[in-house]
Design a protein around this motif. Structure first.
Motif, PDB file in Angstrom:
ATOM      1  N   ALA A   1       0.804  -1.222   0.000  1.00 10.44           N
ATOM      2  CA  ALA A   1       0.000   0.000   0.000  1.00 10.44           C
ATOM      3  C   ALA A   1       0.835   1.270   0.000  1.00 10.44           C
ATOM      4  CB  ALA A   1      -0.937   0.001   1.206  1.00 10.44           C
ATOM      5  N   ALA A   2       2.023   1.229   0.610  1.00 16.93           N
ATOM      6  CA  ALA A   2       2.809   2.451   0.768  1.00 16.93           C
ATOM      7  C   ALA A   2       4.298   2.122   0.846  1.00 16.93           C
ATOM      8  CB  ALA A   2       2.367   3.183   2.036  1.00 16.93           C
ATOM      9  N   PRO A   3       5.143   3.088   0.504  1.00 18.43           N
ATOM     10  CA  PRO A   3       6.592   2.869   0.595  1.00 18.43           C
ATOM     11  C   PRO A   3       7.032   2.441   1.995  1.00 18.43           C
ATOM     12  CG  PRO A   3       6.143   4.911  -0.560  1.00 18.43           C
ATOM     13  CD  PRO A   3       4.836   4.420  -0.029  1.00 18.43           C
ATOM     14  N   GLU A   4       6.342   2.940   3.010  1.00 16.72           N
ATOM     15  CA  GLU A   4       6.693   2.589   4.383  1.00 16.72           C
ATOM     16  C   GLU A   4       6.536   1.091   4.643  1.00 16.72           C
ATOM     17  OE1 GLU A   4       5.745   6.817   4.002  1.00 16.72           O
ATOM     18  OE2 GLU A   4       4.549   5.046   3.509  1.00 16.72           O
ATOM     19  N   ASP A   5       5.604   0.455   3.945  1.00 19.76           N
ATOM     20  CA  ASP A   5       5.437  -0.992   4.080  1.00 19.76           C
ATOM     21  C   ASP A   5       6.678  -1.723   3.575  1.00 19.76           C
ATOM     22  OD1 ASP A   5       2.840  -0.617   5.051  1.00 19.76           O
ATOM     23  OD2 ASP A   5       1.977  -0.735   3.035  1.00 19.76           O
ATOM     24  N   LEU A   6       7.215  -1.249   2.462  1.00 20.60           N
ATOM     25  CA  LEU A   6       8.445  -1.836   1.931  1.00 20.60           C
ATOM     26  C   LEU A   6       9.612  -1.590   2.888  1.00 20.60           C
ATOM     27  CD1 LEU A   6       8.113  -0.768  -1.795  1.00 20.60           C
ATOM     28  CD2 LEU A   6       8.007  -3.085  -0.894  1.00 20.60           C
ATOM     29  N   ASP A   7       9.674  -0.380   3.422  1.00 17.24           N
ATOM     30  CA  ASP A   7      10.757  -0.055   4.352  1.00 17.24           C
ATOM     31  C   ASP A   7      10.717  -0.972   5.568  1.00 17.24           C
ATOM     32  OD1 ASP A   7      11.589   2.002   2.683  1.00 17.24           O
ATOM     33  OD2 ASP A   7      10.421   3.513   3.746  1.00 17.24           O
ATOM     34  N   LEU A   8       9.535  -1.144   6.151  1.00 14.32           N
ATOM     35  CA  LEU A   8       9.390  -1.994   7.320  1.00 14.32           C
ATOM     36  C   LEU A   8       9.766  -3.439   6.999  1.00 14.32           C
ATOM     37  CD1 LEU A   8       8.581  -2.266  10.274  1.00 14.32           C
ATOM     38  CD2 LEU A   8       6.221  -2.622   9.500  1.00 14.32           C
ATOM     39  N   ALA A   9       9.326  -3.924   5.861  1.00 12.51           N
ATOM     40  CA  ALA A   9       9.652  -5.297   5.465  1.00 12.51           C
ATOM     41  C   ALA A   9      11.156  -5.468   5.279  1.00 12.51           C
ATOM     42  CB  ALA A   9       8.913  -5.658   4.176  1.00 12.51           C
ATOM     43  N   MET A  10      11.805  -4.503   4.667  1.00 17.94           N
ATOM     44  CA  MET A  10      13.246  -4.600   4.442  1.00 17.94           C
ATOM     45  C   MET A  10      14.031  -4.490   5.748  1.00 17.94           C
ATOM     46  SD  MET A  10      13.782  -5.288   1.289  1.00 17.94           S
ATOM     47  CE  MET A  10      15.506  -4.906   1.039  1.00 17.94           C
ATOM     48  N   ILE A  11      13.561  -3.674   6.667  1.00 22.23           N
ATOM     49  CA  ILE A  11      14.249  -3.514   7.951  1.00 22.23           C
ATOM     50  C   ILE A  11      14.068  -4.764   8.808  1.00 22.23           C
ATOM     51  CG2 ILE A  11      14.232  -2.237  10.134  1.00 22.23           C
ATOM     52  CD1 ILE A  11      13.557   0.288   8.420  1.00 22.23           C
ATOM     53  N   THR A  12      12.835  -5.231   8.945  1.00 23.73           N
ATOM     54  CA  THR A  12      12.581  -6.359   9.844  1.00 23.73           C
ATOM     55  C   THR A  12      12.862  -7.719   9.209  1.00 23.73           C
ATOM     56  OG1 THR A  12      10.237  -6.415   9.230  1.00 23.73           O
ATOM     57  CG2 THR A  12      10.839  -5.100  11.166  1.00 23.73           C
ATOM     58  N   GLY A  13      12.709  -7.822   7.906  1.00 27.54           N
ATOM     59  CA  GLY A  13      12.869  -9.121   7.258  1.00 27.54           C
ATOM     60  C   GLY A  13      14.203  -9.351   6.591  1.00 27.54           C
ATOM     61  N   ALA A  14      14.829  -8.287   6.115  1.00 30.80           N
ATOM     62  CA  ALA A  14      16.075  -8.451   5.374  1.00 30.80           C
ATOM     63  C   ALA A  14      17.272  -7.812   6.072  1.00 30.80           C
ATOM     64  CB  ALA A  14      15.923  -7.862   3.967  1.00 30.80           C
ATOM     65  N   GLY A  15      17.040  -7.249   7.246  1.00 29.13           N
ATOM     66  CA  GLY A  15      18.146  -6.658   7.987  1.00 29.13           C
ATOM     67  C   GLY A  15      18.651  -5.348   7.420  1.00 29.13           C
ATOM     68  N   PHE A  16      17.805  -4.658   6.658  1.00 28.38           N
ATOM     69  CA  PHE A  16      18.206  -3.369   6.094  1.00 28.38           C
ATOM     70  C   PHE A  16      18.418  -2.360   7.222  1.00 28.38           C
ATOM     71  CE2 PHE A  16      17.846   0.529   3.631  1.00 28.38           C
ATOM     72  CZ  PHE A  16      18.495   0.178   2.471  1.00 28.38           C
ATOM     73  N   GLN A  17      19.370  -1.453   7.044  1.00 25.10           N
ATOM     74  CA  GLN A  17      19.698  -0.476   8.083  1.00 25.10           C
ATOM     75  C   GLN A  17      18.537   0.476   8.328  1.00 25.10           C
ATOM     76  OE1 GLN A  17      21.192  -0.375   5.010  1.00 25.10           O
ATOM     77  NE2 GLN A  17      23.302  -0.983   5.222  1.00 25.10           N
ATOM     78  N   PHE A  18      18.045   0.502   9.539  1.00 25.24           N
ATOM     79  CA  PHE A  18      16.924   1.374   9.882  1.00 25.24           C
ATOM     80  C   PHE A  18      17.337   2.833   9.942  1.00 25.24           C
ATOM     81  CE2 PHE A  18      18.771   0.266  13.930  1.00 25.24           C
ATOM     82  CZ  PHE A  18      18.765   1.462  14.622  1.00 25.24           C
ATOM     83  N   TRP A  19      18.594   3.122  10.211  1.00 26.81           N
ATOM     84  CA  TRP A  19      19.033   4.513  10.344  1.00 26.81           C
ATOM     85  C   TRP A  19      19.035   5.247   9.007  1.00 26.81           C
ATOM     86  CZ3 TRP A  19      22.086   0.327  11.593  1.00 26.81           C
ATOM     87  CH2 TRP A  19      23.087  -0.002  10.692  1.00 26.81           C
TER      88      TRP A  19
END
Length: 96
Positions: A55-73
């Motif tokens: 639905a939104a870019p933030e959904d992708l961001d959350l998935a990448m941070i929590t699921g793929a270990g993407f840097q949250f900072w």
């Protein structure tokens, strides 16, 4: 146990000889590899948003941070793509 690598971490020459060798190989710098990789991610993110997979870019961001270990900072993937200019270059527009 078979291995593609020797003890020093290099690829075993016998294994390497089995692969196809391109006639005119393209050699990329680390920056070029990074840009191509991020451009591919930007393209896929745009497709998922446009197709309604997320639905939104933030959904992708959350998935990448929590699921793929993407840097949250960095604010997540789409924020990084926007700040680096790759989102506009790869897809013609920003995510945010």
């Amino acid at each position: 146990k078979a291995s593609y690598y020797l003890q020093d971490g290099t690829v075993d020459p016998e294994v390497e000889a089995m692969g196809e060798q391109p006639a005119d190989p393209v050699v990329l710098t680390a920056d070029e590899v990074r840009e191509r990789t991020l451009s591919g991610l930007a393209d896929e993110a745009r497709r998922m948003l446009d197709d309604g997979v997320v639905a939104a870019p933030e959904d992708l961001d959350l998935a990448m941070i929590t699921g793929a270990g993407f840097q949250f900072w960095n604010g997540g993937l789409t924020m990084l793509l926007d700040l680096s200019g790759i989102s506009e270059k790869a897809t013609g527009r920003r995510f945010h």
